[in-house]
Design an enzyme around this catalytic site. Structure first.
Site, short mmCIF file in Angstrom:
data_model
loop_
_atom_site.label_atom_id
_atom_site.label_comp_id
_atom_site.label_asym_id
_atom_site.label_seq_id
_atom_site.Cartn_x
_atom_site.Cartn_y
_atom_site.Cartn_z
N GLU A 144 49.64 33.95 41.61
CA GLU A 144 48.47 34.51 40.92
C GLU A 144 47.70 33.41 40.20
O GLU A 144 46.47 33.45 40.11
CB GLU A 144 48.90 35.59 39.91
CG GLU A 144 49.48 36.85 40.54
CD GLU A 144 48.46 37.65 41.34
OE1 GLU A 144 47.65 37.05 42.08
OE2 GLU A 144 48.50 38.88 41.27
N THR A 196 38.72 37.53 41.48
CA THR A 196 39.34 37.89 40.21
C THR A 196 38.92 36.92 39.11
O THR A 196 38.64 37.32 37.98
CB THR A 196 40.88 37.93 40.35
OG1 THR A 196 41.19 38.93 41.31
CG2 THR A 196 41.57 38.25 39.05
N1 HSE Z 1 44.78 42.53 35.65
C1 HSE Z 1 44.08 41.70 36.60
C2 HSE Z 1 42.58 41.79 36.31
C3 HSE Z 1 44.38 42.20 37.97
O1 HSE Z 1 42.10 42.91 36.16
O2 HSE Z 1 41.94 40.74 36.24
C4 HSE Z 1 43.69 41.46 39.08
O3 HSE Z 1 44.05 42.09 40.30
#
Ligand code: HSE
Length: 323
Positions: A144, A196
């Site tokens: 990630e 993201t």
């Molecule tokens: N919690 C993260 C966001 C998840 O919302 O940025 C990304 O898939």
């Protein structure tokens, strides 16, 4: 988290050259109000991965379908976690990972987490389950970091544990599996890409106390609703007063989809992860299909390509399908 939920039954390590195939499922992070702390595993769609045990300390990444994935292990969401894993293993051990990417990167349904979680679960299987689930989450979070610049576990943890998970803390890692009711999930993925990292960049760094109070009321309500199987409580807790108002502007048709899907009977829903996918929870399959039809009508009218899925909550997470 008790030890039993965390341990994976030990097996004998496989011979060098052995190959395991895994299905690595999509996930919905945040579950509307639980930014970075709640996530849910889905039955569809899945990446398919083959992982081979090597007798030298190296990681090889192969993109099976010619998908333009970074092949440098340190820059690849499956590779970076395995680099961390082999650094904690004695001896000359490495992995070759072949990725059949079915979950589109930038879709908001945990594409990077599926690669990372699939890689570490498959690799651990070849090692005779040397590592615990919590170790696997710790490794997979490096994927990630490669994908979004931040280690978050709200896709990774449900992908590895299955079901719905609360990530109470990542420093130290504290993962709490939440009993998941038997709900149907409808997803629409409008065919635009939201990175993201971009979707995090636009967020305000501070929240008002009155918004925080609403948000933690909703998070607690949602978790209580899942545990008590209280569908009305789940529905009214699926509200996000902090992140959604900012991010929803990136998703054409978002407000209309949300409103019309609820009118079609959905309990509620919102942005899946960082978007652009939108998810809705429904009590049964006919409602989930009616919700899918609403999503299709809206995106047909807007003139934006999309994919939809009607699926259920996957209680298993990454699955070994052949070894
Ligand atoms: N919690 C993260 C966001 C998840 O919302 O940025 C990304 O898939």
């Amino acid at each position: 988290m008790n030890e039993q939920q965390n341990e994976i039954p030990a097996q004998s390590p496989k011979d060098r050259g052995s190959i395991v195939k895994v299905l690595a499922p999509a996930t919905v992070a945040n579950l509307v109000c639980g930014f970075d702390v709640l996530g849910m595993c889905l039955h569809e769609p899945n990446d398919l991965m083959e992982i081979k045990l090597l007798d030298e300390k190296k990681i090889i990444i192969i993109s099976a379908d010619g998908y333009p994935l970074p092949l440098d292990p340190a820059q690849n969401t499956a590779g970076a976690p395995l680099v961390e894993m082999i650094n904690e293993m004695p001896g000359n051990i490495g992995f070759e990972v072949t990725i059949h990417k079915k979950i589109k990167p930038g879709s908001g349904i945990g594409s990077s987490a599926a690669s990372a979680a699939g890689a570490v679960v498959g690799a651990n299987h070849l090692l005779g389950n040397f590592f615990s689930k919590q170790d696997l989450v710790r490794f997979a979070m490096f994927g990630e970091k490669v994908a979004s610049g931040v280690k978050h576990a709200d896709n990774i943890a449900p992908c590895i544990y299955g079901g719905i998970t609360l990530i109470r803390s990542i420093h130290p890692l504290d993962i709490v599996p939440i009993p998941a009711p038997e709900l149907f999930v409808t997803i629409v993925h409008p065919q635009i890409e939201v990175r993201t990292s971009d979707a995090r960049q636009i967020l305000r760094k501070e929240v008002l106390l009155k918004d925080a109070i609403k948000q933690w009321g909703n998070i607690a309500g949602l978790v209580a609703g899942f545990i008590q199987n209280d569908l009305a409580l789940i529905g009214r807790s699926l509200e996000d007063v902090i992140i959604e108002p900012v991010r929803s502007i990136l998703i054409p048709g978002f407000d209309e989809v949300k409103l019309m899907c609820k009118q079609a009977g959905a309990l509620g829903g919102g942005i899946s992860g960082s978007g652009p996918s939108i998810f809705m929870l429904s009590k049964d399959e006919p409602t989930a299909i009616a919700v899918e039809n609403v999503m299709k009508e809206i995106y047909n009218r807007i003139g934006l390509d999309y994919h939809t899925y009607v699926t259920t909550i996957n209680q298993t997470g990454v699955t070994i399908i052949d070894n």
